[in-house]
Design a protein around this motif. Structure first.
Motif, short mmCIF file in Angstrom:
data_model
loop_
_atom_site.label_atom_id
_atom_site.label_comp_id
_atom_site.label_asym_id
_atom_site.label_seq_id
_atom_site.Cartn_x
_atom_site.Cartn_y
_atom_site.Cartn_z
N LEU A 296 -18.83 5.74 -32.57
CA LEU A 296 -20.32 4.70 -31.90
C LEU A 296 -21.61 4.24 -32.44
O LEU A 296 -22.27 3.43 -32.96
CB LEU A 296 -20.74 5.28 -30.41
CG LEU A 296 -21.78 4.66 -29.81
CD1 LEU A 296 -21.19 3.29 -29.23
CD2 LEU A 296 -22.51 6.06 -28.13
N VAL A 297 -21.79 5.15 -33.32
CA VAL A 297 -23.08 5.29 -34.43
C VAL A 297 -22.66 5.57 -36.06
O VAL A 297 -23.99 5.27 -36.53
CB VAL A 297 -23.69 6.84 -34.03
CG1 VAL A 297 -24.65 6.41 -32.30
CG2 VAL A 297 -22.95 7.74 -34.64
N ALA A 298 -21.60 5.54 -36.17
CA ALA A 298 -21.59 5.86 -38.10
C ALA A 298 -22.44 4.17 -37.89
O ALA A 298 -21.71 3.03 -37.26
CB ALA A 298 -20.33 5.63 -38.17
N ARG B 72 -23.49 13.50 -33.56
CA ARG B 72 -23.63 12.25 -32.86
C ARG B 72 -25.06 11.73 -33.62
O ARG B 72 -25.70 10.91 -33.71
CB ARG B 72 -23.75 12.24 -31.34
CG ARG B 72 -24.46 10.39 -30.91
CD ARG B 72 -23.84 10.40 -29.91
NE ARG B 72 -24.63 11.79 -29.17
CZ ARG B 72 -24.61 12.04 -27.45
NH1 ARG B 72 -22.98 11.15 -26.86
NH2 ARG B 72 -25.57 13.08 -26.96
N MET C 138 -26.32 8.64 -37.52
CA MET C 138 -27.14 8.22 -37.52
C MET C 138 -28.43 8.21 -38.45
O MET C 138 -29.11 7.45 -38.65
CB MET C 138 -28.68 8.13 -36.26
CG MET C 138 -27.37 7.86 -35.29
SD MET C 138 -27.81 8.29 -33.23
CE MET C 138 -29.42 7.26 -33.44
#
Ligand SMILES: Nc1ncnc2c1ncn2[C@@H]1O[C@H](COP(=O)(O)OP(=O)(O)OP(=O)(O)O)[C@@H](O)[C@H]1O
Ligand SMILES: [Mg+2]
Lengths: 236, 296
Positions: free
Chosen positions: A101-103, A145, A149
């Motif tokens: 989701l954040v990569a 997570r 970012m």
């Protein structure tokens, strides 16, 4: 020391309740811990910096750019990541999906592979749901997570809450390494040992204001301040 | 009652369920991410049918474009409904996020306006698409004999939609964002995701599915005024029975309601609608969150 994050005279109200009453603080390259009793407004400060609650007065600047009013997703993309209190996993996502989701694409210090190298437990549980993890594993995932970012600064809201002592030791290690790599760290803690092990400076929050800032060593030795500001009791 | 008859009625129920699933899955998708009860979902169905037909009619009349008319109409109907859905989300619903009652009232208002405007522009005559040659006429089915090819296609299309949605939600980054948004919108934003943009994408997809349903439904049966309300209510019942925001639940709900409707009409035509409501009441009494719905 140049300021990475600068909060000036920040006020937050929830209806009649005046929760942040003019918070001012500066985060530079060195990690900073923020301690204070329950309900003093620590999480509210984290949320106000992230734009997750609205602050009507004051300013929050990242490298000179005003962050207030731009919304949480832009704050995150400017380089502020939050590890929220209670971790706030996404129950519908697996461990691996949390990371996807954040990569980001491209060259960055933190990649999914590096997260799995750093936290082998997460690699083992990559197919598990976020809610099937132990507290310690969840915390590592919440931190991952945020790291993925590749933020300028990471805000951690009581990461040691509810963790077993040996996991807390591991957490302290991780936080020190993150700070040593040059990422700005704002660490909110009620666990004094964690706060003073990670940062040399500790700010103390009392009813919506930073009451005082002192060195970690000073606070470690000042039983009176601990009792007054944190309700820590010694003896027994 | 012969076995052949029973299978035919059930198959009719499944083809109806297929149409219900296509329409209701869009409704469920929008509700799942945005908690928006889109009372204009039936209008999006109508927009798909009307705009699709206005593209279809001239193309079908000309021998040069006759072969492609239906397929182009499908694309046009889906696109028109998707665009209408995006406009709804961006202009009206986006900024009242979280105010469910207000959104419901606004979408009811919009549905009345859309129905009136479609009446003003296209008139009130019923119309129907002609299925393309490939899907026209009957196919031989074991036991029951000849059965409408288009209706069988409808089942295949619903399966394709279901599988497509599953892949989208479970195997793509957009799907991860949508599921994370259902869990915790604010945390998703704090992860740097542009949540309003994800919402617009989901609205376009959900509305596009209503538009697809519009063209498919208007090929199987003539469209007349009032079908918007019928499909809105059916979508509501299907997702209430199956469970809000769950694609698998929507499929189960659509099958139950579609098959019950056809059997109801076969057995006691006058009171068939009671069967639908009996199912809804039974589900609400035993599992208020719906068959596959999650609590909380
Ligand atoms: N959304 C909200 N609406 C109204 N009041 C709130 C809201 N969020 C927090 N508060 C109140 O603001 C005060 C400060 O809360 P906050 O969560 O910032 O404290 P905290 O220092 O993080 O405490 P803890 O150590 O328990 O996490 C509390 O009295 C809380 O009840
Ligand atoms: Mg807190």
């Amino acid at each position: 020391m140049s300021a990475l994050l600068e909060v000036r005279d920040l006020h937050v109200r929830f209806g009649q309740a005046h929760i942040l009453q003019g918070v001012s603080m500066t985060l530079g390259a060195e990690p900073l811990s923020l301690v204070g009793r329950n309900g003093m407004g620590k999480s509210t400060l984290c949320h106000a910096i992230m734009n997750m609650v609205a602050a009507k007065e004051g300013s929050v600047r990242l490298d000179g750019d005003d962050l207030l009013g731009i919304g949480p997703s832009r704050v995150a993309r400017r380089g502020v990541a939050l590890v929220p209190q209670g971790r706030r996993m996404f129950p519908s996502l697996s461990v691996h999906e949390h990371l996807l989701l954040v990569a980001r694409r491209g060259e960055h210090p933190w990649t999914v592979d590096r997260v799995y190298e750093t936290f082998p437990r997460l690699a083992e549980r990559r197919r598990n749901g976020g809610n099937q993890l132990s507290g310690g594993e969840q915390q590592m995932l919440a931190i991952s997570r945020a790291l993925l970012m590749n933020p300028r600064i990471v805000i951690m809201d009581e990461p040691s809450e509810g963790l077993a002592p040996v996991i807390v030791d591991h957490l302290i290690d991780v936080l020190r390494k993150i700070a040593a790599e040059g990422m700005g760290v704002l660490l909110v803690e009620q666990n004094l040992r964690v706060a003073t092990s990670v940062s040399e400076t500790v700010a103390i929050m009392v009813t919506g204001r930073i009451a005082t800032t002192m060195s970690a060593r000073q606070l470690d030795e000042d039983r009176d301040a601990q009792r007054r500001y944190l309700g820590v009791s010694h003896g027994h | 009652m012969t076995l052949q008859y029973m299978i035919t009625v059930t198959l009719n129920g499944l083809t109806l369920a297929a149409l219900y699933f296509i329409v209701a899955s869009g409704f469920s998708l929008i509700f799942g991410l945005m908690r928006t009860v889109n009372m204009a979902h039936g209008s999006l169905y109508l927009i798909g049918a009307y705009v699709g037909f206005s593209v279809f009619d001239p193309l079908y009349a000309s021998s040069a474009t006759y072969d492609y008319a239906w397929y182009i109409a499908v694309v046009a109907g889906v696109a028109a409904a998707a665009v209408a859905g995006v406009i709804m989300q961006v202009v009206f619903l986006g900024w009242m996020q979280g105010q469910e009652l207000r959104q419901a009232l606004v979408t009811i208002g919009l549905s009345i306006i859309v129905a009136d405007q479609l009446l003003a522009i296209y008139g009130g005559n019923p119309f129907q698409f002609f299925a393309p040659d490939l899907l026209f006429g009957p196919t031989l089915v074991p036991v029951i004999g000849r059965y409408s090819t288009f209706r069988l296609f409808q089942i295949g299309l619903a399966l394709a939609v279901g599988i497509g949605l599953w892949v989208l939600l479970n195997k793509t980054r957009l799907g991860i964002m949508v599921r994370a948004g259902v869990d915790d919108r604010q945390m998703l934003a704090a992860c740097g995701i542009n949540v309003p943009l994800v919402s617009v994408a989901v609205f376009a997809l959900g509305a596009g599915l209503a538009g697809l349903g519009g063209v498919i439904g208007a090929t199987a049966q003539p469209v007349a005024l009032g079908v918007d309300v019928k499909f809105l209510l059916t979508s509501l019942v299907v997702v209430i029975v199956g469970g809000m925001g769950s694609i698998g639940g929507t499929a189960i709900g659509a099958i139950l309601i579609g098959v019950a409707e056809q059997w109801g009409q076969a057995l006691f035509p006058t009171y068939s609608v009671i069967l639908t409501f009996a199912i809804m009441v039974a589900v609400l009494a035993i599992r208020p969150q719906g068959i596959l719905g999650r609590t909380g």
